[in-house]
Scaffold this active site. Structure first.
Site: not given
Length: 339
Positions: A19, A197, A278-279, A17, A200
């Site tokens: 990005h 997603h 994630d980011d 996961h 969340e």
């Protein structure tokens, strides 16, 4: 025997996961803005870094999309991806399954080919020179329409041999998975794997929709699934992998404090939970940073860390033979670091 943190840093692991646009570091954003003569609302790297202090998902997305504006040329997408892969190498990440958001670029007039060719070239170089295997997942932006998603799927058609799956990201609340039933079915019919997603910020019902309507192969985030016993049982019985992102959860207030993070509860309930970043440039850390945060905040044990690393390969889209190879690497590493 090494400390638990040192042990985990060297543990072979996969990331499921991530990005790519969310790995754009302030220094890289500033350098690309100068290279491409893009005017940013920030005059220095420090100003960009300060702007990374946001309070919720929408505030994060606002700067996330602003940051994308510096990505203009194939070389930018190559450099972005290669910088991430080098960080993976340092964290002993052996396999990555990464997201990219083509709509965030094509709506700015950047051709789909520029985006995917830059990313793919870096992934291939990473495989060759860094020994990191990969899968590439094309995400649809859920705040846009399903018609826009269909247009993106159409643009992707000539490049299907480079794309392994489709995903669903961006603003979750108000944009349930049911909005994208048709395009996900079309993607599945084209042989693409499906992830989304859900759970969340959105309720457990969004997770159910992702499972029932989008027929997903893996669940991204999924924290709020814990609110439904029947959903937990279903996810555990079917061993649907959850790509959990601890530092992201903290930064976006999915948890109030890292000590409240439910990763151990997920493991105890038999869920195929994994740790991901994630980011990372926006949320304060890459994959090893996420493991370390859990060790320091919830007393993650050595056994749990090993289970999470094994889950990252078990929950991947690798072949059974490839999974076995990486799981053997983990076992060999454990043997080497037991005495």
């Amino acid at each position: 025997m090494p400390s638990l943190i040192d042990f985990v840093r060297g543990l072979p692991k996969a990331e499921l996961h991530l990005h790519l646009e969310g790995s754009l570091e302030p220094e890289q954003m500033f350098a690309m803005s100068e290279r491409n003569r893009i005017k940013l609302p920030y005059s220095s790297v420090d100003e960009i870094r300060n702007a990374y202090n946001f309070n919720n998902l929408q505030e994060f997305l606002d700067i996330y999309y602003a940051g994308m504006s510096v990505l203009q040329q194939e070389e930018d997408f190559y450099d972005l991806t290669m910088a991430y892969l080098k960080r993976c190498k340092a964290d002993n990440v052996r396999h990555v399954e990464v997201f990219f958001d083509p709509q965030g670029h094509t709506e700015r007039g950047i051709p789909f080919s520029v985006v995917i060719n830059g990313i793919n070239r870096a992934l291939e170089d990473g495989k060759k020179h860094l020994n990191i295997s990969y899968k590439l997942i094309m995400s649809f932006l859920r705040h846009l329409s399903e018609a826009d998603a269909f247009e993106t799927l159409k643009q992707a058609t000539p490049y299907l041999e480079l794309i392994h799956g489709v995903g669903l990201d961006s603003s979750e609340l108000g944009h349930p998975p049911s909005k994208f039933v048709n395009v996900f079915k079309a993607a599945g019919d084209m042989g693409l794997l499906r992830v989304a997603h859900a759970g969340e910020e959105g309720p457990p019902s969004y997770v159910e929709e992702a499972l029932d309507l989008l027929d997903i192969d893996r669940l991204d985030h999924g924290n709020r699934a814990l609110e439904s016993d029947s959903l937990v049982t279903r996810l555990a019985n079917n061993q649907i992998a959850l790509t959990v992102c601890p530092l992201s959860n903290l930064k976006l207030c999915v948890v109030n404090d890292m000590s409240d993070h439910p990763i151990q509860t997920m493991l105890e309930k038999g869920l195929l939970a994994t740790v991901n970043s994630d980011d990372p440039s926006y949320f304060g850390g890459y994959i090893n940073d996420n493991y370390v945060a859990l060790i320091e905040s919830v007393d993650l044990t050595r056994e749990q860390a090993i289970q999470l690393a094994k889950n990252s390969f078990s929950g991947s889209f690798l072949s059974p033979q490839e999974k076995s190879k990486y799981l053997d690497e983990i076992d060999a590493y454990i043997t080497q670091n037991t005495h």
